[in-house]
Design a protein around this motif. Structure first.
Motif, short mmCIF file in Angstrom:
data_model
loop_
_atom_site.label_atom_id
_atom_site.label_comp_id
_atom_site.label_asym_id
_atom_site.label_seq_id
_atom_site.Cartn_x
_atom_site.Cartn_y
_atom_site.Cartn_z
N ILE A 1 -5.12 2.55 6.81
CA ILE A 1 -6.16 3.59 6.85
C ILE A 1 -5.96 4.50 8.06
N ARG A 2 -5.65 3.88 9.19
CA ARG A 2 -5.44 4.68 10.40
C ARG A 2 -4.35 5.72 10.14
N ASP A 3 -3.26 5.30 9.54
CA ASP A 3 -2.13 6.22 9.40
C ASP A 3 -2.31 7.20 8.25
N THR A 4 -3.11 6.80 7.25
CA THR A 4 -3.45 7.77 6.21
C THR A 4 -4.21 8.92 6.85
N LEU A 5 -5.16 8.57 7.71
CA LEU A 5 -5.93 9.62 8.40
C LEU A 5 -5.03 10.46 9.29
N ARG A 6 -4.08 9.82 9.92
CA ARG A 6 -3.17 10.61 10.77
C ARG A 6 -2.36 11.59 9.92
N LEU A 7 -1.94 11.13 8.73
CA LEU A 7 -1.09 11.99 7.91
C LEU A 7 -1.86 13.13 7.25
N VAL A 8 -3.12 12.89 6.90
CA VAL A 8 -3.86 13.96 6.21
C VAL A 8 -4.74 14.75 7.19
N ASP A 9 -4.67 14.37 8.45
CA ASP A 9 -5.53 14.96 9.48
C ASP A 9 -5.46 16.49 9.48
N PRO A 10 -6.54 17.16 9.09
CA PRO A 10 -6.50 18.63 9.01
C PRO A 10 -6.47 19.29 10.38
N GLN A 11 -6.84 18.54 11.41
CA GLN A 11 -6.92 19.12 12.75
C GLN A 11 -5.59 19.02 13.50
N LYS A 12 -4.62 18.36 12.82
CA LYS A 12 -3.37 18.06 13.52
C LYS A 12 -2.75 19.30 14.18
N LYS A 13 -2.63 20.35 13.35
CA LYS A 13 -1.96 21.54 13.85
C LYS A 13 -2.79 22.18 14.98
N LYS A 14 -4.08 22.26 14.68
CA LYS A 14 -5.00 22.84 15.65
C LYS A 14 -4.92 22.09 16.97
N ARG A 15 -4.88 20.76 16.83
CA ARG A 15 -4.89 19.92 18.02
C ARG A 15 -3.60 20.07 18.82
N ARG A 16 -2.51 20.22 18.03
CA ARG A 16 -1.23 20.40 18.70
C ARG A 16 -1.32 21.64 19.59
N ASP A 17 -2.03 22.65 19.05
CA ASP A 17 -2.16 23.88 19.83
C ASP A 17 -3.10 23.71 21.01
N THR A 18 -4.18 22.97 20.79
CA THR A 18 -5.22 22.92 21.83
C THR A 18 -5.15 21.67 22.69
N HIS A 19 -4.19 20.77 22.36
CA HIS A 19 -4.03 19.52 23.11
C HIS A 19 -5.25 18.60 23.01
N LEU A 20 -5.98 18.73 21.89
CA LEU A 20 -7.12 17.84 21.67
C LEU A 20 -6.58 16.52 21.14
N SER A 21 -7.00 15.41 21.72
CA SER A 21 -6.40 14.15 21.27
C SER A 21 -7.04 13.66 19.99
N PHE A 22 -6.29 12.87 19.23
CA PHE A 22 -6.78 12.32 17.98
C PHE A 22 -7.99 11.43 18.25
N HIS A 23 -7.93 10.73 19.37
CA HIS A 23 -9.03 9.84 19.72
C HIS A 23 -10.31 10.66 19.89
N TYR B 1 0.84 -1.19 0.00
CA TYR B 1 0.00 0.00 0.00
C TYR B 1 0.88 1.25 0.00
N VAL B 2 0.54 2.14 -0.92
CA VAL B 2 1.33 3.35 -1.10
C VAL B 2 0.38 4.53 -0.98
N LEU B 3 0.77 5.51 -0.20
CA LEU B 3 -0.06 6.72 -0.09
C LEU B 3 0.57 7.82 -0.93
N LEU B 4 -0.17 8.26 -1.94
CA LEU B 4 0.25 9.45 -2.68
C LEU B 4 -0.42 10.61 -1.96
N LYS B 5 0.36 11.30 -1.14
CA LYS B 5 -0.25 12.30 -0.27
C LYS B 5 -0.43 13.64 -0.98
#
Ligand code: ADP
Length: 553
Positions: A324-346, A148-152
Motif C-alpha cells: 500500500i505504501r508503494d502504491t501510494l508512492r507510485l500514484v502520488d499526484p503531488q510527486k512532481k509538485k513536491r519535487r519542485d517544492t521540496h515538500l516531503s512525502f511524509h 500483489y500486482v499493481l495495475l497502474k
C-alpha cells in the motif's frame, strides 16, 4: 467516508469494493470499472481459453478448465477421449462455483459423472478444472502464493509486481488425491480462511515458519536447496503479464463505458491479488486473480473459549504495508509538485490525515467491517513504514545490485524512503510480450463500432457497419450471412446468462465472430496468424476510410 457528502474533489479515492461512484470527475480511483466481473472464475477462464486457443504454449500456466453447466457435455467427451488415448491417465478435477471465494463450495472429483448436479449447478454456474496433483511441498505440506500486482494504468499498460508475497499453507500433510482423501480440505485447499479452523494451524511471528509465511522465505529455502530462483521469478513475471494481457480487452470495454473518452473522469489503478501454485518442477500455475485482496494485517486469536482478540500478524504487515505504501508512492499526484517544492512525502501524508484515514477505513472494510477501528493503527504503521520498510527479496532473487546511494546534497525526500517494493514489469518487458496483444486490437475494433457511449454491447447495425467499413462481405459472404452470423453468436452468448442488462453482442461474442471470419478468410494458417492477418486488414481499411473522410472534410 463522507457522511455529510463530499464537497471538494480528492486526489485519490480509495474504494472498498468496486469502482462505482457517479460523482467522480477527476483524480484517481483505486478500482477499475468491471474488474470484479472480469476476474470472476468463469470470465477469467473464458479469457484464458481465448488466449490458449491463440497461443497454447504461452498460456499453458492455466489449468485446463470447462464452464458448467454449458460445457458439461464437452467436459465429459474430452475427458473420455483423453482417457481412451492414455489409459494410465488418472486425473482429478476441482469444481469451483463462480463468484465463490475462500474455498466456498469447492470440491474434488475423480470423474465427470461425480459432478453434483442437484439443481445447484443450473442456479450456480461453476468452473471445473484439472487438479494439479503434484504441487511443490514444503515440510510435507501443500502451499500457494499470494502475490500483489499493481495495475497502474490500462492505456498505456503499466504493471508492477510486489517483490514479496505470502505463502499460505495447508495444515495436513499432502497426499496425491485418492477417493479416500478427496474430501480432506486441510490437505488439498490452501485457503487461510479454511485452514485457520484446523487444530494444526500455526500462527507465527516469524516470517519463515508457521501456516502463513513470506514468499521470500520460501525462495530462501528453495535457493539453499539449489533451485533456480531467478528462473522462477522470471516465470512468475511472465505469468502475471500474460494474465493481465488476457484481461485488458474486457477491462477496456468497461472503461470506455464508465469513463467515456473526451469527458471529464478519473483515471484508475488497482491492486490485484494473484494466487499461484508451484508445481513440483517449480512451474508456476495461475489459480485465480482477486480484485479485492484482503489487506488485513491482524488475525483473530481465541483467548478463551468464545473470547476473541485481534492480534497483529507480522507476516501480513511486512508484505501488505509495503504494497500500500508503494502504491501510494507510485500514484502520488503531488510527486512532481513536491519535487519542485521540496515538500516531503511524509509531510504530504500528515497534511491529509483525513484522507489517509478514509483510505484505511476502506481497506479494513474490504473483508471485515468490524475491524474499521483498526484503520488508524494501520495509518500510523504506514507512516512508520514509509520511513523504515524494506523488501530485499527481489534483488536477491534477480541477482541485481542495489542502486548506489545518491550524494547527500542531491538526495530527494524520496531517497529517505525504502526502495520501492513494487517493480515495474510492463512496459519494461513490453517487447517480449506485445505480440500477445491481439485480442486487445480486436477489442479496439469492437469499441470503435459500439457507437452509443456508455454501452458494452454491439447492436446489429454496429456489426454491419464494421463489416462494411472493413469491406469483409463479398459474393461468398453476403450481408444476409453477416446478419445470420451476428444473430447466431449473439443469441448463444446471451443464452449463457452472463449479463442480461443490455441486449446485443458482448465482446467475447464479437471475438468469436472475428475468429470465425479470420478462419474463413485465411484457411491454412494457424489461428493466431489468421487473426493477426484479419486485424491488419481491418485496421488498414479503417485507416483508409478515415483518410478519405479527412480529405473530403
Ligand atoms: P477460492 O476463490 O474459493 O479461494 P481458488 O481457485 O483460489 O478458489 O481455489 C481454492 C484453493 O483450491 C486454492 O487456494 C488451492 O489450494 C486449491 N486449488 C484451486 N485450483 C486448483 C488446481 N487446479 N489444482 C490444485 N489445487 C487447486
Amino acid at each position: 467516508q463522507f457522511p455529510f457528502g463530499r464537497r471538494l474533489p480528492c486526489d485519490i479515492y480509495w474504494h472498498g469494493v468496486s469502482f462505482h461512484d457517479n460523482n467522480i470527475f477527476s483524480g484517481q480511483v483505486n478500482k477499475f470499472p468491471g474488474m470484479m466481473e472480469t476476474v470472476r472464475k468463469i470470465t477469467l477462464s473464458r479469457a484464458m481459453r481465448t488466449m490458449q486457443d491463440l497461443f497454447p504454449l504461452e498460456y499453458n500456466f492455466y489449468p485446463r478448465s470447462w464452464i458448467l453447466p454449458e460445457e458439461l457435455p464437452l467436459f465429459v467427451a474430452e475427458v473420455r477421449m483423453m482417457k481412451d488415448s492414455n489409459p494410465s491417465w488418472k486425473p482429478t478435477f476441482i469444481v469451483k462455483p463462480d463468484g465463490g471465494c475462500q474455498g466456498d463450495g469447492i470440491y474434488l472429483i475423480k470423474d465427470p459423472s461425480d459432478i453434483r448436479l442437484t439443481g445447484s449447478i443450473q442456479s450456480r454456474p461453476a468452473v471445473v478444472q484439472e487438479y494439479i496433483c503434484k504441487p511443490l511441498l514444503m515440510d510435507k505440506l501443500k502451499f500457494d502464493i499470494r502475490l500483489y500486482v499493481l495495475l497502474k494504468s490500462l492505456e498505456p499498460l503499466e504493471i508492477y509486481i510486489a517483490k514479496d508475497g505470502l505463502s499460505r499453507f495447508c495444515t495436513e500433510p499432502y497426499q496425491e488425491p485418492t477417493l479416500k482423501n478427496l474430501h480432506q480440505v486441510f490437505m488439498h485447499l490452501t485457503n487461510y480462511s479454511l485452514n485457520i479452523h484446523s487444530g494444526n494451524f500455526i500462527h507465527s511471528d516469524s516470517v519463515n515458519t508457521g501456516s502463513k509465511r513470506t514468499f521470500s522465505s520460501i525462495l530462501c529455502r528453495l535457493s539453499s536447496r539449489g533451485a533456480d530462483v531467478k528462473k522462477l521469478w522470471s516465470d512468475i513475471i511472465s505469468l502475471v503479464i500474460k494474465t493481465i494481457i488476457a484481461l485488458t480487452p474486457e477491462l477496456k470495454v468497461y472503461y470506455q463505458s464508465d469513463i467515456p473518452a473526451g469527458k471529464p473522469g478519473p483515471t484508475c489503478f488497482q491492486i490485484l491479488g494473484f494466487d499461484i501454485l508451484l508445481m513440483k518442477n517449480l512451474k508456476p500455475m495461475l489459480l485465480e486473480v482477486n480484485a479485492n485482496p484482503s489487506m488485513r494485517i491482524e488475525h483473530e486469536q481465541e483467548l478463551s473459549p468464545g473470547v476473541f482478540e485481534n492480534v497483529p500478524s507480522p507476516v501480513d504487515e511486512e508484505v501488505k504495508v509495503a504494497v500500500i505504501r508503494d502504491t501510494l508512492r507510485l500514484v502520488d499526484p503531488q510527486k512532481k509538485k513536491r519535487r519542485d517544492t521540496h515538500l516531503s512525502f511524509h509531510t504530504y501524508l500528515l497534511i491529509f490525515p483525513a484522507r489517509l484515514q478514509s483510505l484505511h477505513a476502506g481497506i479494513a472494510s474490504m473483508k471485515d467491517k468490524q475491524h474499521k477501528h483498526h484503520s488508524l493503527k494501520l495509518s500510523l504503521k504506514l507512516k512508520f513504514y514509509l520511513k523504515l520498510g524494506s523488501c530485499p527479496s527481489w534483488e536477491q532473487a534477480a541477482g541485481a545490485s542495489a542502486e548506489p546511494p545518491e550524494p547527500a546534497a542531491a538526495r530527494s525526500p524520496e531517497a529517505a524512503l525504502p526502495s520501492l517494493c513494487l517493480k515495474q514489469v510492463f512496459p519494461k518487458y513490453a517487447k517480449q510480450f506485445s505480440y500477445l496483444r491481439l485480442v486487445d486490437r480486436v477489442a479496439a475494433l469492437f469499441i470503435r463500432f459500439l457507437g452509443v457511449k456508455g454501452t458494452t454491447k454491439l447492436g446489429p447495425t454496429g456489426f454491419r457497419t464494421f463489416i462494411r467499413n472493413c469491406k469483409l462481405s463479398n459474393s461468398n459472404f453476403s450481408m444476409a450471412a453477416v446478419d445470420i452470423l451476428y444473430i447466431d453468436i449473439t443469441r448463444r452468448w446471451n443464452s449463457m446468462g452472463i449479463d442480461h442488462k443490455e441486449s446485443g453482442m458482448c465482446l467475447q461474442a464479437f471475438v468469436e465472430a472475428f475468429f470465425c471470419l479470420a478462419q474463413k478468410k485465411y484457411k491454412s494458417l494457424p489461428l493466431h496468424e489468421q487473426v493477426a492477418s484479419l486485424i491488419e486488414l481491418c485496421e488498414c481499411r479503417l485507416a483508409a476510410v478515415h483518410g478519405k473522410r479527412l480529405v473530403w472534410g
